[in-house]
Design a protein around this motif. Structure first.
Motif, PDB file in Angstrom:
ATOM      1  N   VAL A   2      46.673 -44.011   8.984  1.00 23.92           N
ATOM      2  CA  VAL A   2      47.596 -43.562   7.950  1.00 23.92           C
ATOM      3  C   VAL A   2      48.953 -44.193   8.238  1.00 23.92           C
ATOM      4  CG1 VAL A   2      48.812 -41.545   7.049  1.00 23.92           C
ATOM      5  CG2 VAL A   2      46.403 -41.369   7.639  1.00 23.92           C
ATOM      6  N   SER A   3      49.637 -44.648   7.182  1.00 27.60           N
ATOM      7  CA  SER A   3      51.008 -45.137   7.317  1.00 27.60           C
ATOM      8  C   SER A   3      51.913 -44.265   6.456  1.00 27.60           C
ATOM      9  CB  SER A   3      51.138 -46.584   6.845  1.00 27.60           C
ATOM     10  OG  SER A   3      50.757 -47.470   7.861  1.00 27.60           O
ATOM     11  N   PRO A   4      52.987 -43.729   7.048  1.00 24.21           N
ATOM     12  CA  PRO A   4      53.917 -42.917   6.268  1.00 24.21           C
ATOM     13  C   PRO A   4      54.770 -43.785   5.354  1.00 24.21           C
ATOM     14  CG  PRO A   4      54.686 -43.129   8.517  1.00 24.21           C
ATOM     15  CD  PRO A   4      53.355 -43.828   8.443  1.00 24.21           C
ATOM     16  N   PRO A   5      55.480 -43.160   4.416  1.00 20.81           N
ATOM     17  CA  PRO A   5      56.346 -43.935   3.521  1.00 20.81           C
ATOM     18  C   PRO A   5      57.522 -44.538   4.288  1.00 20.81           C
ATOM     19  CG  PRO A   5      56.673 -41.581   3.194  1.00 20.81           C
ATOM     20  CD  PRO A   5      55.539 -41.729   4.161  1.00 20.81           C
ATOM     21  N   VAL A   6      58.209 -45.463   3.619  1.00 22.37           N
ATOM     22  CA  VAL A   6      59.376 -46.079   4.234  1.00 22.37           C
ATOM     23  C   VAL A   6      60.512 -45.065   4.334  1.00 22.37           C
ATOM     24  CG1 VAL A   6      58.784 -48.416   3.539  1.00 22.37           C
ATOM     25  CG2 VAL A   6      60.128 -46.980   2.006  1.00 22.37           C
ATOM     26  N   CYS A   7      61.522 -45.429   5.066  1.00 19.33           N
ATOM     27  CA  CYS A   7      62.651 -44.541   5.344  1.00 19.33           C
ATOM     28  C   CYS A   7      63.362 -44.094   4.067  1.00 19.33           C
ATOM     29  CB  CYS A   7      63.645 -45.265   6.262  1.00 19.33           C
ATOM     30  SG  CYS A   7      65.011 -44.235   6.793  1.00 19.33           S
ATOM     31  N   ASP A   8      63.578 -42.804   3.961  1.00 20.47           N
ATOM     32  CA  ASP A   8      64.376 -42.213   2.885  1.00 20.47           C
ATOM     33  C   ASP A   8      65.793 -42.057   3.451  1.00 20.47           C
ATOM     34  OD1 ASP A   8      65.391 -40.855   0.720  1.00 20.47           O
ATOM     35  OD2 ASP A   8      64.283 -38.997   1.112  1.00 20.47           O
ATOM     36  N   PHE A   9      66.548 -43.162   3.453  1.00 18.52           N
ATOM     37  CA  PHE A   9      67.854 -43.202   4.092  1.00 18.52           C
ATOM     38  C   PHE A   9      68.730 -42.028   3.648  1.00 18.52           C
ATOM     39  CE2 PHE A   9      66.576 -47.603   4.715  1.00 18.52           C
ATOM     40  CZ  PHE A   9      66.988 -47.832   6.016  1.00 18.52           C
ATOM     41  N   GLY A  10      69.308 -41.332   4.624  1.00 18.28           N
ATOM     42  CA  GLY A  10      70.226 -40.242   4.349  1.00 18.28           C
ATOM     43  C   GLY A  10      69.573 -38.882   4.212  1.00 18.28           C
ATOM     44  N   CYS A  43      46.856 -41.868  13.477  1.00 18.01           N
ATOM     45  CA  CYS A  43      45.893 -40.891  12.983  1.00 18.01           C
ATOM     46  C   CYS A  43      46.629 -39.887  12.094  1.00 18.01           C
ATOM     47  CB  CYS A  43      45.251 -40.138  14.148  1.00 18.01           C
ATOM     48  SG  CYS A  43      44.302 -41.177  15.269  1.00 18.01           S
ATOM     49  N   SER A  44      45.953 -39.404  11.078  1.00 19.02           N
ATOM     50  CA  SER A  44      46.583 -38.410  10.203  1.00 19.02           C
ATOM     51  C   SER A  44      46.869 -37.138  10.988  1.00 19.02           C
ATOM     52  CB  SER A  44      45.657 -38.085   9.026  1.00 19.02           C
ATOM     53  OG  SER A  44      44.456 -37.492   9.499  1.00 19.02           O
ATOM     54  N   ILE A  45      47.898 -36.414  10.578  1.00 20.12           N
ATOM     55  CA  ILE A  45      48.132 -35.079  11.126  1.00 20.12           C
ATOM     56  C   ILE A  45      46.896 -34.257  10.761  1.00 20.12           C
ATOM     57  CG2 ILE A  45      49.556 -32.992  10.991  1.00 20.12           C
ATOM     58  CD1 ILE A  45      51.458 -34.918  12.026  1.00 20.12           C
ATOM     59  N   LYS A  46      46.395 -33.479  11.692  1.00 22.29           N
ATOM     60  CA  LYS A  46      45.209 -32.655  11.457  1.00 22.29           C
ATOM     61  C   LYS A  46      45.655 -31.310  10.896  1.00 22.29           C
ATOM     62  CE  LYS A  46      43.051 -36.087  13.268  1.00 22.29           C
ATOM     63  NZ  LYS A  46      43.031 -37.276  12.455  1.00 22.29           N
ATOM     64  N   TRP A  47      45.708 -31.246   9.563  1.00 26.72           N
ATOM     65  CA  TRP A  47      46.198 -30.046   8.871  1.00 26.72           C
ATOM     66  C   TRP A  47      45.148 -28.941   8.914  1.00 26.72           C
ATOM     67  CZ3 TRP A  47      51.145 -30.494   8.285  1.00 26.72           C
ATOM     68  CH2 TRP A  47      51.717 -31.743   8.048  1.00 26.72           C
ATOM     69  N   LYS A  48      45.634 -27.722   8.947  1.00 26.06           N
ATOM     70  CA  LYS A  48      44.750 -26.554   8.876  1.00 26.06           C
ATOM     71  C   LYS A  48      44.199 -26.452   7.463  1.00 26.06           C
ATOM     72  CE  LYS A  48      47.303 -23.973  12.344  1.00 26.06           C
ATOM     73  NZ  LYS A  48      48.009 -22.752  12.667  1.00 26.06           N
ATOM     74  N   ALA A  49      43.024 -25.894   7.346  1.00 25.20           N
ATOM     75  CA  ALA A  49      42.430 -25.686   6.024  1.00 25.20           C
ATOM     76  C   ALA A  49      43.303 -24.697   5.248  1.00 25.20           C
ATOM     77  CB  ALA A  49      41.012 -25.139   6.160  1.00 25.20           C
ATOM     78  N   ALA A  50      43.470 -24.950   3.980  1.00 25.57           N
ATOM     79  CA  ALA A  50      44.349 -24.108   3.142  1.00 25.57           C
ATOM     80  C   ALA A  50      43.824 -22.695   2.997  1.00 25.57           C
ATOM     81  CB  ALA A  50      44.514 -24.741   1.775  1.00 25.57           C
TER      82      ALA A  50
END
Length: 184
Positions: A3-11, A177-184
């Motif tokens: 997984v790649s996160p989005p680019v920087c949201d400056f500020g 690796c993706s964050i391993k989120w808990k099931a909703a």
């Protein structure tokens, strides 16, 4: 799957938190900020992307801390499915690698969600005013470590932020690796 996160949201602003550390203390944002900037990184114990660079992270964190940059690591993975990422294993990992920064456990995953963390490792570099200036990769490493002489992109960016308050305009996203989120 990488997984790649989005680019920087400056500020973008940082988010306060109170999380338990591997040393038995609880930490809030104010406890970990540095006078010249702050690095908040989301990592975990089992991820091969993190493991390939963990000793480099520790090495560069020491340089950042010497430059007045606060450093903190947070693990937010669901430990029901990934018990090796639980607090007792986090303590072992921090001790084994000689972490000079707090390693915090985000059991509810609320902090990771507030920051928009997507993968391990995911790096958030803030200036002294708490404005996001870096959301890029550590270096050219991936599931395996890159060359020893790889450009130290995160360190360079954080030192630039410490000196100028601004991060580099061009940033290569982290991958992991993706964050391993808990099931909703």
């Amino acid at each position: 799957m990488a997984v790649s996160p989005p680019v920087c949201d400056f500020g973008a602003p940082w988010h306060d938190f109170i999380l338990p550390g591997t040393d038995g203390r609880s930490y809030c944002l104010e406890d970990v900020t540095g006078p010249n900037g702050t690095l908040i990184m989301f990592i975990c114990n089992h991820c091969p992307y993190v493991q390939s660079i963990i000793d480099r992270i520790v090495r560069d964190a020491k340089e950042m801390q010497a430059a007045g940059i606060g450093v903190v690591a947070i693990s937010a993975n669901d430990v029901a499915d990934y018990p090796q990422d639980g607090p007792e294993h986090m303590k072992t990992e921090a001790d084994r690698h000689g972490f000079t920064f707090p390693y915090l456990y985000d059991e509810t995953q609320a902090v990771a969600q507030a920051y928009g963390a997507e993968c391990t490792p995911d790096f958030f570099g803030y200036n002294a005013a708490g404005q996001l200036q870096y959301r890029g990769r550590f270096d050219s490493s991936a599931r395996t470590a890159g060359p020893q002489d790889a450009r130290r992109e995160l360190l360079e960016a954080m030192l630039e932020i410490a000196e100028t308050g601004k991060g580099p305009e061009n940033q290569t996203p982290s991958m992991g690796c993706s964050i391993k989120w808990k099931a909703a």
